[in-house]
Enzyme design. Structure first.
Site, PDB file in Angstrom:
ATOM      1  N   THR A  98       0.820  -1.508  -0.301  1.00 37.20           N
ATOM      2  CA  THR A  98      -0.130   0.159   0.073  1.00 37.20           C
ATOM      3  C   THR A  98       1.007   1.007  -0.155  1.00 37.20           C
ATOM      4  OG1 THR A  98      -0.149  -0.227   2.579  1.00 37.20           O
ATOM      5  CG2 THR A  98      -2.211  -0.882   1.419  1.00 37.20           C
ATOM      6  N   HIS A 152      -6.146  -1.157  11.927  1.00 36.95           N
ATOM      7  CA  HIS A 152      -5.135  -3.225  11.887  1.00 36.95           C
ATOM      8  C   HIS A 152      -4.431  -3.064  12.086  1.00 36.95           C
ATOM      9  CE1 HIS A 152      -6.362  -1.511   6.913  1.00 36.95           C
ATOM     10  NE2 HIS A 152      -5.730  -2.689   7.022  1.00 36.95           N
ATOM     11  N   LYS A 156       1.369  -1.283  11.129  1.00 34.75           N
ATOM     12  CA  LYS A 156       0.823  -1.017   9.908  1.00 34.75           C
ATOM     13  C   LYS A 156       1.450   0.690   9.963  1.00 34.75           C
ATOM     14  CE  LYS A 156      -2.320  -0.009   6.630  1.00 34.75           C
ATOM     15  NZ  LYS A 156      -1.779  -0.365   5.034  1.00 34.75           N
TER      16      LYS A 156
HETATM   17  P1  NAD Z   1       5.787  -6.723   6.841  1.00 29.78           P
HETATM   18  O1  NAD Z   1       6.267  -5.945   7.562  1.00 29.78           O
HETATM   19  O2  NAD Z   1       5.752  -7.968   7.948  1.00 29.78           O
HETATM   20  O3  NAD Z   1       6.977  -7.291   5.540  1.00 29.78           O
HETATM   21  C1  NAD Z   1       7.145  -6.634   4.613  1.00 29.78           C
HETATM   22  C2  NAD Z   1       8.573  -7.346   3.860  1.00 29.78           C
HETATM   23  O4  NAD Z   1       9.733  -5.761   3.088  1.00 29.78           O
HETATM   24  C3  NAD Z   1       9.694  -7.378   5.559  1.00 29.78           C
HETATM   25  O5  NAD Z   1      10.191  -8.756   5.763  1.00 29.78           O
HETATM   26  C4  NAD Z   1      11.026  -6.452   5.149  1.00 29.78           C
HETATM   27  O6  NAD Z   1      12.055  -6.710   5.524  1.00 29.78           O
HETATM   28  C5  NAD Z   1      10.669  -6.231   3.446  1.00 29.78           C
HETATM   29  N1  NAD Z   1      11.307  -5.952   2.705  1.00 29.78           N
HETATM   30  C6  NAD Z   1      11.163  -3.942   3.431  1.00 29.78           C
HETATM   31  N2  NAD Z   1      12.006  -2.860   2.585  1.00 29.78           N
HETATM   32  C7  NAD Z   1      12.599  -3.841   1.656  1.00 29.78           C
HETATM   33  C8  NAD Z   1      13.232  -4.181   0.163  1.00 29.78           C
HETATM   34  N3  NAD Z   1      13.685  -3.010  -0.486  1.00 29.78           N
HETATM   35  N4  NAD Z   1      12.970  -5.630  -0.507  1.00 29.78           N
HETATM   36  C9  NAD Z   1      13.002  -6.491  -0.092  1.00 29.78           C
HETATM   37  N5  NAD Z   1      11.775  -6.707   1.082  1.00 29.78           N
HETATM   38  C10 NAD Z   1      12.209  -5.373   1.589  1.00 29.78           C
HETATM   39  O7  NAD Z   1       4.757  -6.179   5.979  1.00 29.78           O
HETATM   40  P2  NAD Z   1       3.235  -6.890   6.061  1.00 29.78           P
HETATM   41  O8  NAD Z   1       2.644  -7.086   6.607  1.00 29.78           O
HETATM   42  O9  NAD Z   1       3.670  -8.521   5.205  1.00 29.78           O
HETATM   43  O10 NAD Z   1       2.714  -5.940   4.460  1.00 29.78           O
HETATM   44  C11 NAD Z   1       3.895  -5.344   3.747  1.00 29.78           C
HETATM   45  C12 NAD Z   1       2.459  -4.781   2.727  1.00 29.78           C
HETATM   46  O11 NAD Z   1       1.500  -5.003   2.152  1.00 29.78           O
HETATM   47  C13 NAD Z   1       1.975  -3.012   3.335  1.00 29.78           C
HETATM   48  O12 NAD Z   1       2.311  -2.679   2.361  1.00 29.78           O
HETATM   49  C14 NAD Z   1       0.646  -3.585   3.894  1.00 29.78           C
HETATM   50  O13 NAD Z   1      -0.168  -2.171   3.517  1.00 29.78           O
HETATM   51  C15 NAD Z   1       0.379  -4.339   2.489  1.00 29.78           C
HETATM   52  N6  NAD Z   1      -1.151  -5.126   2.263  1.00 29.78           N
HETATM   53  C16 NAD Z   1      -1.543  -5.837   1.389  1.00 29.78           C
HETATM   54  C17 NAD Z   1      -2.050  -6.130   1.677  1.00 29.78           C
HETATM   55  C18 NAD Z   1      -3.407  -6.095   0.479  1.00 29.78           C
HETATM   56  O14 NAD Z   1      -4.044  -7.220   0.080  1.00 29.78           O
HETATM   57  N7  NAD Z   1      -3.041  -5.582  -0.688  1.00 29.78           N
HETATM   58  C19 NAD Z   1      -2.669  -6.870   3.043  1.00 29.78           C
HETATM   59  C20 NAD Z   1      -1.809  -6.501   3.941  1.00 29.78           C
HETATM   60  C21 NAD Z   1      -0.666  -5.898   3.674  1.00 29.78           C
END
Ligand code: NAD
Length: 263
Positions: A98, A152, A156
């Site tokens: 997001t 959430h 987040k």
């Molecule tokens: P999280 O923090 O658990 O996971 C994110 C991961 O990305 C971490 O492991 C982190 O180390 C990694 N990361 C950070 N920078 C990086 C980079 N430059 N390259 C590669 N990896 C990198 O977060 P999450 O709960 O898994 O959520 C991730 C995203 O997805 C958020 O933006 C969240 O709002 C979104 N989300 C979207 C939906 C949807 O349906 N579209 C649903 C849930 C969450």
């Protein structure tokens, strides 16, 4: 279909690894994260060894694995950089991260058109959440007053959620009248009435124990209508992610929002 998952060691990334691994025609050829680098992603996801290690270099991973699609669930701070790398490598995209603004979206559309790349970007991959937005836009023209509460988990980092922003946009487009004028309110605690977009108050709650939830509350004469959705765990997003992967071959250019690919 050869897929690389970016953010694979995160909460959503691990769930996507499990979902992709369960599909016979989708092959996980690489995983990227800045965390758990060098570890086998299968072991991290309690699937047993898959022979796919977590890498830190996205460009190298996309090129060496000959990926066809990059799935991104990382962070609003890095997602645009990841998308630019994937576009430069000629790789199609499924993005759930997001925080992508309308300006970002225009830039992605332009670059994707120049390179003939397809992308599906959705702030919410849960079917129920998409229906909640649709039902809210249907109710919009019958109720002048509405507020949105999104809730959430406490990790987040962006607020309001992409889903809440999209819901407000959809309500504003559908209602066909100006938002009613607000009273001159006195906020005894700053911002206690939430943020405001398109004349609609929005409230963001962050608490441990929550996953992703939203209520859209319409108010009218002597009645309220509440449209509510709860993702009670992250598997709720997986059918939408897999659907998006399969739809890539049917779409043209960039599609924003799961509602545009649901059949
Ligand atoms: P999280 O923090 O658990 O996971 C994110 C991961 O990305 C971490 O492991 C982190 O180390 C990694 N990361 C950070 N920078 C990086 C980079 N430059 N390259 C590669 N990896 C990198 O977060 P999450 O709960 O898994 O959520 C991730 C995203 O997805 C958020 O933006 C969240 O709002 C979104 N989300 C979207 C939906 C949807 O349906 N579209 C649903 C849930 C969450």
């Amino acid at each position: 279909m050869r897929v690389v998952i970016c953010g694979a060691a995160g909460n959503m990334g691990r769930e996507v690894v499990r979902a992709v691994n369960a599909e016979e025609d989708i092959q996980l050829v690489g995983t990227v994260d800045t965390y758990e680098v060098g570890k086998d992603i299968g072991t991290l996801c309690a699937l047993g060894e898959l022979g796919v290690k977590v890498n830190s270099d996205l460009e190298k991973t996309l090129k060496e694995s000959q990926a066809e699609v990059m799935i991104d669930f990382t962070s609003p701070f890095v997602v645009m950089n990841n998308i630019e790398i994937a576009l430069s490598c000629g790789v199609d995209l499924v993005v759930g991260t997001t925080g992508i603004t309308s300006v970002d979206l225009q830039n992605i559309k332009k670059a994707a058109a120049e390179k003939g790349i397809k992308a599906i970007i959705a702030p919410n991959f849960a079917l129920g959440a998409v229906l909640m937005m649709k039902f809210s836009s249907m109710a919009a023209k019958y109720f002048k007053d509405v507020e949105v509460i999104e809730l959430h988990h406490d990790n987040k980092i962006d607020a309001p959620s992409g889903t809440a922003l999209k819901t407000v946009q959809m309500i504003a487009e559908e209602r066909g009248f100006q938002a009613p004028e607000k009273l001159d309110e006195i906020e005894k605690v700053p911002n206690v009435r939430g943020g405001e977009l398109e004349g609609i108050n929005m409230h963001s709650v962050r608490l441990p124990g929550l996953v992703a939830h939203q209520q859209v509350i319409f108010g009218g004469l002597g009645q309220t209508l509440t449209i509510k959705h709860d993702s009670i765990n992250r598997t709720s997003f997986m059918p939408g992610v897999i659907m998006a992967l399969r739809k890539l071959e049917e779409i043209e250019g960039v599609v924003y929002g799961l509602e545009n690919i649901i059949t």
